[in-house]
Design an enzyme around this catalytic site. Structure first.
Site, PDB file in Angstrom:
ATOM      1  N   GLY A   1      27.945  50.249  32.186  1.00 20.50           N
ATOM      2  CA  GLY A   1      28.931  51.075  32.882  1.00 20.50           C
ATOM      3  C   GLY A   1      28.290  52.298  33.508  1.00 20.50           C
ATOM      4  O   GLY A   1      27.140  52.264  33.971  1.00 20.50           O
ATOM      5  N   SER A   2      29.004  53.408  33.482  1.00 20.54           N
ATOM      6  CA  SER A   2      28.609  54.575  34.276  1.00 20.54           C
ATOM      7  C   SER A   2      27.350  55.281  33.793  1.00 20.54           C
ATOM      8  O   SER A   2      26.767  56.074  34.534  1.00 20.54           O
ATOM      9  CB  SER A   2      29.760  55.585  34.326  1.00 20.54           C
ATOM     10  OG  SER A   2      30.846  55.042  35.054  1.00 20.54           O
ATOM     11  N   THR A   3      26.886  55.016  32.555  1.00 19.40           N
ATOM     12  CA  THR A   3      25.614  55.605  32.157  1.00 19.40           C
ATOM     13  C   THR A   3      24.483  55.078  33.042  1.00 19.40           C
ATOM     14  O   THR A   3      23.461  55.747  33.221  1.00 19.40           O
ATOM     15  CB  THR A   3      25.291  55.293  30.675  1.00 19.40           C
ATOM     16  OG1 THR A   3      25.449  53.889  30.448  1.00 19.40           O
ATOM     17  CG2 THR A   3      26.208  56.064  29.745  1.00 19.40           C
TER      18      THR A   3
END
Length: 608
Positions: free
Chosen positions: A328-330
């Site tokens: 995801g956004s990491t």
């Protein structure tokens, strides 16, 4: 007539000569065997009259960064019988059944077996072994042995691993460093007569064991405890399936803590840590001698045992290295680094987010359905805006994106010193289209391991040096003498120092002003990135919440990654994962000697 006499005389002479040659050969052979081979055959004869028993070597300890012993040994006993020396089998069976808690059928089978030496039970506590020895039963041997012991039960269970019945490593560091830890067993040699009975007053010969060396690791007992407590707390509060935490030094790859809750008891590794186990009535009990007592129940029992083994294997899995997930956004940290390194974006570039972005015929939406509106690149990373990172991915293009995947080390394993590391699951380059490029750019449609993410982020924020994550630091003997200092590869320059510095500044703003503000701690500069991803199938509505953070932001000395699997209720990474890192950092930053810095008043107000 004379001719016949002459013929017979010759015949007799030939027979005599033949006999003489045979006698000379046999005599020569006898001299050869008695003089030249006497030592060889003497040893063979001695071997036939010797009985051999092992003396187990003490396995090396596993010692943490503070000198705390995490794995050691306890003295136990192995009970054996020598059939030829037994004088009262029934009494032996009675005593061993009573003292060892085994069934008469099991003991009788082993006592009555005709063999040089038959093991009845191993891993018997020393008190019981001493009691059996006190009976002075002819033919019963009590040999002292070692059993692995873990003083803190479940602490770092999936990292340390455990050993089997013969003290060999099964999983974790125990198996990875088996060569150093195992030592060399000794021998006890006793003389016996032709019947196999030990000869009185003949004494015994001993070859003393050589103990294994000690493994010194970077894991810190105190940091592991802090992390494990925080992980257990959020798992219970959010009724999550599991929680994983990695705490490491981003400068050199030393891992200070690795948590996978629920952990299991290292001193009882074959007992499931879940409420639901094998079906009632079908589970046998594992006998330390390596056999299972309990009634065989045909195919149903076999299937149940197979299911139990499957559950055990799952319980022993280290999710940080054995399992992959959509980050995801990491992962936007990686996309941002590649875009800055390729110079396809600057801090002042303008973007517009209406809540989605069209890529070919696909509408890919932002997590904020109403959109973020106009924003620059700095605001885009603070807001974790999907359309901004889709645009960066499209600007990079497929070829460059793959180049940076390779350059950053994402397409190969980290080579952590634990067994079973999984590899990145990525689209083949020839199969990646614009839509796949767009989804990959904000961390979806592919999978990596938690240790891969933590390692890559560490390498991007430490100035651009790809480090090798590891636990092993040194091998030492029992006197503390260095046997070997363990070395690990570092690849320099995967990004420029300028890109790394800019990235640290951006991620500090994510915590001080953006979506990661729940990780903020007054007086400490912390950088980080939130993430919320969804597992397959999407229709199941199962989420993974995560946060990666580091401190100090300007010169990172510690990095922590928290991953919460399938939390119930609120599942956003910034809401439930960032506070876990905040709790861990609140405890370990002072412990590591990282001092508070004076912050401007405005930042204090924003962080509050």
């Amino acid at each position: 007539m004379q001719r016949n006499k002459t013929y017979n005389r010759k015949k007799i002479l030939l027979i005599f000569a033949a006999i003489l040659l045979v006698l000379l050969f046999l005599g020569g052979r006898l001299v050869y065997l008695m003089i030249f081979c006497s030592e060889y055959y003497g040893q063979k004869a001695e071997t036939l009259h010797e009985r051999e028993r092992d003396i187990k070597a003490a396995r090396g300890k596993i010692i943490d960064a503070t000198g705390t012993v995490l794995a050691t040994n306890r003295t136990v006993c192995t009970i054996s019988v020598i059939h030829s020396q037994l004088e009262d089998q029934e009494k032996v069976i009675e005593v061993l059944c009573r003292e060892l808690g085994l069934s008469e059928e099991t003991v009788r089978k082993r006592v009555e077996k005709v063999s040089a030496i038959e093991r009845v039970k191993s891993n018997v506590d020393k008190e019981t072994g001493d009691k059996i020895r006190s009976y002075n039963l002819a033919g019963v041997k009590v040999d002292e042995d070692y059993k692995r012991y873990y003083p803190y039960d479940s602490l770092a269970s999936k990292v340390l691993g455990f050993t089997g019945g013969d003290n060999q490593g099964i999983i974790g560091l125990e198996v990875k460093y088996e060569e150093y830890l195992k030592g060399t067993n000794g021998k006890i040699l006793t003389l016996t007569d032709a019947r196999g009975v030990e000869i009185e007053n003949a004494g015994e010969r001993r070859a003393e064991p050589i103990d294994g060396n000690n493994l010194h690791i970077s894991l810190d007992y105190n940091i592991q405890m802090y992390a494990q407590q925080a992980a257990t707390k959020v798992m219970e509060a959010k009724e999550a399936d599991s929680v994983s935490v990695i705490v490491m030094n981003p400068q050199n790859g030393e891992i200070m803590a690795m948590v996978n809750v629920p952990e299991f008891n290292l001193n009882d590794p074959f007992t499931l840590n879940t409420v639901s186990g094998p079906e009632e009535g079908t589970e046998g009990t594992e006998d330390p001698a390596g056999e299972t007592e309990g009634q065989e129940a045909g195919e149903t029992a076999a299937m149940t045992e197979e299911k139990k083994q499957e559950l055990l294997n799952q319980m022993w899995r280290n999710q940080c290295i054995n399992d992959t997930y959509e980050p995801g956004s990491t992962f936007k940290i990686i996309t941002a680094s590649a875009a800055m390194e390729q110079k396809v974006v600057s801090l002042n570039d303008s973007f517009y987010c209406p809540g989605y972005k069209m890529v070919e015929d696909r509408r890919i939406r932002c997590h904020k359905i109403a959109g973020h509106g106009a924003e620059d690149f700095t605001q885009g990373i603070m807001n974790s805006c999907n359309p901004v990172f889709i645009e960066l991915g499209l600007r990079l293009g497929i070829d460059n994106m793959y180049q940076y995947f390779s350059q950053f080390g994402l397409l190969s394993k980290t080579h952590i010193d634990l067994p079973g590391e999984a590899a990145t699951i990525m689209h083949k380059k020839e199969n990646m289209g614009q839509v796949e490029l767009a989804t990959v750019s904000f961390g979806q449609s592919f999978q990596i391991t938690p240790i891969q993410l933590a390692t890559t982020v560490s390498s991007l924020i430490n100035g651009g040096n790809r480090i090798t994550p590891h636990f092993g630091v040194a091998i030492k003997d029992n006197q503390g003498n260095l046997v070997e200092e363990l070395q690990y590869e570092t690849q320099e320059g995967i990004v420029s120092s300028e890109t790394s510095e800019t990235l640290r500044m951006l991620l500090e703003k994510v915590v001080s002003e953006g979506s990661g503000k729940r990780a903020y701690i007054e007086g400490f500069s912390i950088g980080g990135k939130t993430a919320t991803s969804q597992t397959l199938p999407r229709s199941a509505h199962r989420y993974i919440s995560s946060f990666v953070g580091f401190s100090p932001a300007e010169d990172p000395q510690v990095l922590a990654l928290v991953i919460i699997n399938n939390p119930q209720g609120v599942y956003y990474g910034g809401t439930i994962a960032a506070p876990v890192v905040q709790e861990i950092f609140s405890n370990i930053l002072p412990y590591l000697g990282i001092e508070r810095t004076v912050q401007p008043e405005t930042m204090e107000e924003e962080g509050a």
